[in-house]
Design a protein around this motif. Structure first.
Motif, PDB file in Angstrom:
ATOM      1  N   ARG A   3     107.992   2.164  74.345  1.00  0.00           N
ATOM      2  CA  ARG A   3     108.468   2.096  73.010  1.00  0.00           C
ATOM      3  C   ARG A   3     109.279   3.821  72.862  1.00  0.00           C
ATOM      4  O   ARG A   3     110.388   3.994  72.307  1.00  0.00           O
ATOM      5  CB  ARG A   3     107.662   1.989  71.841  1.00  0.00           C
ATOM      6  N   PHE A   4     108.301   4.682  73.129  1.00  0.00           N
ATOM      7  CA  PHE A   4     108.653   6.174  72.973  1.00  0.00           C
ATOM      8  C   PHE A   4     109.701   6.220  74.057  1.00  0.00           C
ATOM      9  O   PHE A   4     110.808   6.968  73.694  1.00  0.00           O
ATOM     10  CB  PHE A   4     107.599   6.955  73.341  1.00  0.00           C
ATOM     11  N   LEU A   5     109.820   5.836  75.420  1.00  0.00           N
ATOM     12  CA  LEU A   5     110.870   5.934  76.244  1.00  0.00           C
ATOM     13  C   LEU A   5     112.061   5.222  75.590  1.00  0.00           C
ATOM     14  O   LEU A   5     113.146   6.036  75.745  1.00  0.00           O
ATOM     15  CB  LEU A   5     110.463   5.164  77.573  1.00  0.00           C
ATOM     16  N   SER A   6     112.003   4.061  75.035  1.00  0.00           N
ATOM     17  CA  SER A   6     113.356   3.581  74.395  1.00  0.00           C
ATOM     18  C   SER A   6     113.728   4.459  73.235  1.00  0.00           C
ATOM     19  O   SER A   6     114.874   4.714  73.148  1.00  0.00           O
ATOM     20  CB  SER A   6     113.108   2.078  74.232  1.00  0.00           C
ATOM     21  N   GLY A   7     112.746   4.947  72.625  1.00  0.00           N
ATOM     22  CA  GLY A   7     113.296   5.645  71.438  1.00  0.00           C
ATOM     23  C   GLY A   7     113.981   6.920  71.634  1.00  0.00           C
ATOM     24  O   GLY A   7     114.793   7.521  70.803  1.00  0.00           O
ATOM     25  N   LEU A   8     113.601   7.629  72.745  1.00  0.00           N
ATOM     26  CA  LEU A   8     114.237   8.748  73.193  1.00  0.00           C
ATOM     27  C   LEU A   8     115.895   8.668  73.431  1.00  0.00           C
ATOM     28  O   LEU A   8     116.479   9.622  73.326  1.00  0.00           O
ATOM     29  CB  LEU A   8     113.696   9.498  74.313  1.00  0.00           C
ATOM     30  N   LEU A   9     116.168   7.503  73.588  1.00  0.00           N
ATOM     31  CA  LEU A   9     117.503   7.168  73.409  1.00  0.00           C
ATOM     32  C   LEU A   9     118.165   6.828  72.229  1.00  0.00           C
ATOM     33  O   LEU A   9     119.454   6.531  72.097  1.00  0.00           O
ATOM     34  CB  LEU A   9     117.727   5.848  74.493  1.00  0.00           C
ATOM     35  N   SER A  10     117.562   6.798  71.149  1.00  0.00           N
ATOM     36  CA  SER A  10     118.315   6.605  69.952  1.00  0.00           C
ATOM     37  C   SER A  10     119.002   7.672  69.294  1.00  0.00           C
ATOM     38  O   SER A  10     118.488   8.788  69.444  1.00  0.00           O
ATOM     39  CB  SER A  10     117.209   6.260  68.813  1.00  0.00           C
ATOM     40  N   PRO A  11     120.094   7.494  68.400  1.00  0.00           N
ATOM     41  CA  PRO A  11     120.841   8.558  67.952  1.00  0.00           C
ATOM     42  C   PRO A  11     120.009   9.470  67.042  1.00  0.00           C
ATOM     43  O   PRO A  11     120.200  10.757  67.121  1.00  0.00           O
ATOM     44  CB  PRO A  11     122.136   7.921  67.109  1.00  0.00           C
ATOM     45  N   ARG A  12     119.118   9.025  66.293  1.00  0.00           N
ATOM     46  CA  ARG A  12     118.265   9.757  65.625  1.00  0.00           C
ATOM     47  C   ARG A  12     117.611  10.722  66.063  1.00  0.00           C
ATOM     48  O   ARG A  12     117.223  11.829  65.832  1.00  0.00           O
ATOM     49  CB  ARG A  12     117.617   8.731  64.300  1.00  0.00           C
ATOM     50  N   VAL A  13     116.794  10.320  67.417  1.00  0.00           N
ATOM     51  CA  VAL A  13     115.910  10.993  67.814  1.00  0.00           C
ATOM     52  C   VAL A  13     116.655  12.041  68.741  1.00  0.00           C
ATOM     53  O   VAL A  13     116.284  13.232  68.779  1.00  0.00           O
ATOM     54  CB  VAL A  13     115.036  10.231  68.823  1.00  0.00           C
ATOM     55  N   ASN A  14     117.774  11.640  69.225  1.00  0.00           N
ATOM     56  CA  ASN A  14     118.794  12.821  69.809  1.00  0.00           C
ATOM     57  C   ASN A  14     118.977  13.774  69.046  1.00  0.00           C
ATOM     58  O   ASN A  14     119.122  15.075  69.297  1.00  0.00           O
ATOM     59  CB  ASN A  14     120.059  11.796  70.542  1.00  0.00           C
ATOM     60  N   ALA A  15     119.374  13.473  67.702  1.00  0.00           N
ATOM     61  CA  ALA A  15     119.765  14.625  66.600  1.00  0.00           C
ATOM     62  C   ALA A  15     118.669  15.579  66.496  1.00  0.00           C
ATOM     63  O   ALA A  15     118.550  16.844  66.140  1.00  0.00           O
ATOM     64  CB  ALA A  15     120.132  13.873  65.454  1.00  0.00           C
TER      65      ALA A  15
END
Length: 1064
Positions: free
Chosen positions: A514-526
């Motif tokens: 889940r965390f690995l996938s989340g690191l690809l989300s636009p919000r986390v990237n921002a």
């Protein structure tokens, strides 16, 4: 025991309620480091231990010194001495569920909706005592709980209270050890084990201490370096022989060593399964927070700012998946701290930064930023820039991340200095502020140990490391340096991680993925751009990763937890289209067309996290058998399940029966109405009821189970002790089925509601039921309508009512009961003091029977509701009942609809209402009482202060009757519902009622449907509505009010309450 710094209540409040991010993170880390101390009450430091409590037992100064040593080791932590009620009342559980054995802690909480199934509890001070006079104290006790729920805090409190002489007084000696202590030894003897924590025992160990009872505490089995293998461990009975530590523990638990010593083990659920159930005498579980405790926890975090506490709670509740996890105290503290920090620093946030967090990865990314800002502030920088910390941040992730990742792969959650050297961890780096927010150092009895503050933080750091390393790695990162085929590119490594997570039977890589996938989300990237991530780098991978994840949803026969985790990963990725499409189908009833593996997984996911499914999983309307079969493992944890109108047949009941028979089953209510279930399907469900301990409500109405199916269910009810409500309406069970149910009622003491309507039950079956009810006191509601019991059956039930002490509601609608049957029932009512509701609708009660009803009403003082709709009372019978109502002080609801009543009886009822003070609802609809009768009732309303609902539909009322009612409403202050549908009050009547609405403040619902109001009548009503703020609903359908009238009504209600509704 662990030496850990914990803030006092005042310090904790200051750390969370105000101050810099550095102070906030420090306060949170201190709380998390206690492994579950979160949520314990804010306490003052305990008073000094009274000397009397430390006096030696039997003049044994060694015990006194041991107690003093334990108290000194634990210090004066404010969490000790008064544990919260959550820790002093443990759940008694019989065994570990399959879910607990196989799944990640997060999955356990999500699948069970944050709820705990056991209703049996045991007080902490009775944890090691017998449960009854005939039982013996447990030798092996296990307490389980997910990571961060408070297991170590519980142990520390117990040991502290024992050392002060306040708990566990049966034990002469308590020896607390952690598996972190034991991991430092390769081999150990039983005597050395004792002396490590009780050095005063002497060379002969416990034998020389002459102790009557000893408790050995082993905290944290899930952190044991080697798994316990009870099947291949050689027996050892020599306490001086040094053997491997894991063999030593298994021999102690088996009783080969220290057979007279009580052993208390704490563990996460999955690791507790290493100990065979046959060796465990008592198993308890620490429950998580309930909703009230979450509020209390936030109140303690922000003691001086209740507005902030309320805001944080509202943000938690706005996101159900995150709110579910707040049942875990450690997680609740982390979420609260991050949200509190964001609220206080909101003016400083950039517009492009996502706020507030809505996914796990966003939440932990904010925590990561808080940790970075802590370093800057500790260096004296007021507002450190993220870019300035980028190099140190990446170095920290590379160092700690490798440790976290390979620890996760190896199921290793505690680390020692040799481990740090193997992974190249610089000890100096661990002293920096950001590192200390993730990795904690603790002194054990023999060496230092390092551990991540919480399991989820280890998983987050591991994912961050994997994300960074996979962009440059050329070999599989999971092989730990071993040989593998070259793997180039981030997507290749992501696929490898996804495959490993899907193949891991224990789910230990679920949250990591889940965390690995989340690191690809636009919000986390921002959020992390410039510190951990590169701005915009997610854009090249996000769509491909989404397709890769959806490709993991294989067409298996069942939806497993791994598949549901894929949906969590898609949510972290901000790719929610799949879940939204299924959610829309659920709302529109279009689930039948969604049969792909992806749709099935999304449906299972929504059953866990959707607000719609929180109270009830409603899956009606031709849901295919294949889809339901694939969902069965996930349906185990639905509290309420509605599967009506799905054309399910007997084979499906076999599958459902297997689910209900499972030890993990949490289903409390299940509805299978209007399917195609025969006696075979009923037998399958009955077999499950023999072992099921969760189901309280079963609805099988409108099937075809017949007498044999009813017998099977009845036989199960003789044994089942949880089912409280059973509906067999329209199942053709006949007299034979009723006889079987009667036999069950003679033995069952838990069933309280039984519906047997429309089952062709005659006098013989009724007699059997009546005989059973003479002894049964548990049944409270019996629905027996639309059968053929006749006067004979009514007489049998009447005899029962004379002696029955339990039945509160009896429904005999449409049963061919005449005056003879009514006479018998009314004779019983004269003595019965339990029945509250009696339904005699659609029978054949004449004015003669009404006389018996009246006599009973004058005598009976408990009946609250009487329904006589659609009988043959006429004016004479209704007048007799009206006279009785004058004297009756118990009846609150009287239904006289469709009884050929005219103005004479209405006048009598009006006179009764002027004296009666209990009746709140009167139904006279479909009786031609006319204006004269309506005026009589209206006159009573001027004086009556009890009636709240009056039903006068189709009662031949014209304008004069409406005018009388209007005059009454102008002075009445209690009537809330007035129904005049199907009369002919016209414009004049509408004007009279409108005038009343200008001054009336009690009326909430007014039905003027089909009353020939026209546009002029609508205008009158509209004018009144603009000034009335009490009315909530009005029905003006069928009045030909036209567009102009409708427009005026719409304009009028704009000034009314926001909850006002109008039907036009």
């Amino acid at each position: 025991m662990r030496k850990q710094e914990v803030h006092t209540g005042r310090e904790a409040g200051q750390g969370h309620g105000a101050g810099s991010p550095a102070e906030q993170v420090k306060a949170l880390v201190d709380l998390l480091a206690g492994k579950g101390s979160q949520g314990s009450q804010i306490l003052q430091p305990p008073d000094r231990t009274p000397e009397s409590l430390l006096r030696p037992h039997g003049n044994d100064l060694r015990i006194q010194r041991h107690r003093e040593a334990l108290l000194n080791r634990m210090g004066g932590s404010p969490e000790l001495g008064s544990p919260s009620s959550r820790l002093t009342s443990l759940l008694l559980v019989e065994d570990l569920m399959d879910l607990q054995l196989r799944e990640h802690d997060f999955t356990q909480v999500e699948a069970t909706r944050g709820g705990w199934c056991s209703n049996r509890t045991i007080a902490l001070d009775r944890l090691f005592l017998p449960l009854s006079r005939v039982s013996v104290p447990p030798r092996i006790s296990i307490t389980i709980g997910v990571a961060g729920v408070g297991k170590t805090t519980l142990v520390r409190n117990f040991v502290y209270l024992w050392a002060r002489g306040q708990m566990g007084k049966d034990f002469s000696l308590v020896l607390p050890l952690t598996f972190r202590d034991l991991n430092t030894h390769e081999k150990l003897s039983a005597d050395r084990l004792v002396r490590s924590v009780f050095p005063h025992a002497g060379e002969t160990g416990l034998a020389s201490a002459a102790l009557t009872k000893v408790l050995l505490v082993l905290d944290g089995l899930d952190e044991c370096k080697m798994p316990l293998d009870f099947s291949n461990t050689v027996a050892c009975r020599d306490p001086k022989k040094e053997i491997q530590v894991d063999h030593l523990i298994t021999n102690i638990i088996r009783g080969n060593l220290f057979p007279g010593v009580s052993v208390w083990v704490t563990s996460r659920p999955s690791a507790a399964g290493q100990i065979p159930g046959g060796l465990v005498d008592r198993m308890t579980e620490i429950r998580g927070f309930n909703e009230e405790e979450i509020k209390m926890c936030l109140g303690q975090m922000f003691p001086e700012d209740q507005v902030l506490s309320g805001w944080v709670l509202s943000q938690m509740q706005a996101d159900r998946p995150l709110y579910l996890m707040c049942a875990v105290p450690a997680f609740c503290q982390l979420v609260g701290s991050v949200l509190g920090h964001l609220h206080r620093n909101r003016p400083g946030l950039q517009d492009a930064e996502p706020w507030p967090p809505r996914t796990l990865c966003e939440l932990y990314s904010w925590y990561f930023r808080m940790a970075l800002s802590r370093e800057g502030q500790e260096k004296g920088k007021v507002s450190p820039r993220i870019e300035q910390l980028a190099h140190g941040c990446r170095k920290m992730v590379g160092t700690l991340g490798r440790l976290a990742f390979h620890g996760l792969v190896r199921k290793k959650y505690v680390f020692y200095e040799p481990d740090l050297k193997v992974f190249g961890v610089d000890l100096a780096l661990l002293q920096t502020a950001p590192c200390s927010c993730f990795l904690q150092r603790e002194e054990t009895l023999s060496s230092a140990v390092y551990y991540f503050t919480h399991l989820s933080l280890q998983e987050f750091v591991a994912a961050a490391y994997y994300y960074s390393a996979s962009k440059r790695a050329i070999f599989d990162l999971f092989t730990e340096g071993g040989m593998s085929w070259p793997q180039l590119g981030f997507l290749t490594h992501f696929r490898s991680a996804a495959q490993r997570a899907m193949q891991a039977e224990d789910g230990r890589l679920d949250v990591f993925l889940r965390f690995l996938s989340g690191l690809l989300s636009p919000r986390v990237n921002a959020l992390l751009a410039g510190s951990l991530l590169t701005q915009g780098e997610h854009q090249g991978y996000r769509a491909q990763v989404a397709e890769l994840l959806k490709g993991c949803l294989c067409p298996n026969t069942v939806v497993c937890a791994r598949a549901i985790n894929v949906l969590h990963c898609l949510r972290e990725l901000q790719h929610t289209e799949l879940a939204h499409s299924v959610e829309e189908a659920m709302a529109s009833g279009g689930l039948a067309g969604l049969t792909s593996p992806q749709h099935r997984a999304a449906l299972a996911y929504l059953l866990q996290v959707s607000d719609v499914c929180t109270q009830e999983a409603n899956l009606p309307l031709y849901l295919s058998q294949g889809v339901l079969q694939s969902l069965l493992p996930q349906l185990l944890y639905c509290r309420s399940l509605r599967l009506d109108t799905n054309q399910f047949q007997d084979p499906m009941m076999e599958l459902l029966g297997s689910v209900l028979s499972g030890k993990d089953c949490r289903i409390q209510r299940i509805s299978l109405a209007e399917n195609q279930i025969s006696n075979k399907g009923a037998k399958a469900l009955a077999r499950s009821l023999l072992v099921n301990r969760s189901l309280t409500t079963l609805d099988l109405r409108s099937n075809s189970i017949g007498p044999q199916g009813a017998k099977a269910l009845a036989d199960a009810l003789k044994i089942n002790r949880t089912l409280a409500s059973l509906c067999l309406q329209s199942n053709r069970i006949r007299d034979d089925g009723a006889r079987s149910m009667a036999e069950a009622l003679a033995a069952n003491r838990t069933l309280s509601v039984l519906h047997l309507q429309k089952n062709s039950i005659g006098p013989a079956g009724t007699q059997q039921m009546a005989d059973a009810l003479k002894q049964n006191r548990s049944l409270k509601e019996l629905m027996f309508s639309s059968n053929s019991i006749g006067d004979g059956g009514a007489k049998a039930l009447a005899e029962t009512l004379k002696v029955n002490q339990g039945l509160k509601s009896l429904d005999l609608q449409s049963n061919s009961i005449s005056d003879l049957g009514v006479a018998a029932l009314m004779e019983a009512l004269c003595t019965n003091q339990m029945l509250l509701s009696l339904n005699l609708r659609e029978n054949s009660i004449s004015p003669e029977g009404a006389q018996d009803l009246a006599r009973a009403l004058r005598t009976n003082s408990t009946l609250k509701s009487l329904d006589l709709t659609a009988n043959l009372l006429h004016d004479q019978g209704a007048q007799a009942i009206a006279v009785a109502v004058r004297e009756n002080c118990a009846l609150t609801s009287l239904h006289l609809q469709w009884n050929f009543i005219q103005a004479g009886a209405a006048k009598a009822l009006g006179q009764a209402l002027q004296l009666n003070t209990s009746l709140t609802s009167l139904d006279l609809q479909e009786n031609a009482i006319g204006d004269e009768g309506a005026s009589a009732v209206a006159s009573a309303l001027k004086a009556n202060t009890a009636l709240t609902a009056l039903y006068l539909q189709v009662a031949s009322i014209a304008a004069p009757g409406a005018q009388a009612l209007g005059e009454a409403l102008a002075v009445n202050r209690t009537l809330e519902i007035l129904d005049l549908r199907g009369n002919a009050i016209g414009v004049a009547g509408a004007k009279a009622l409108a005038n009343a609405l200008r001054v009336n403040s009690s009326l909430r619902r007014l039905n003027l449907q089909e009353n020939s109001l026209g546009m002029d009548g609508a205008i009158c009503v509209a004018t009144a509505l603009s000034g009335n703020h009490g009315l909530r609903h009005i029905n003006l359908q069928g009045n030909h009010i036209g567009e102009s009238g409708a427009r005026m009504i719409s304009e009028a209600i704009k000034t009314n309450a926001s909850s006002f509704t109008v039907e036009m």
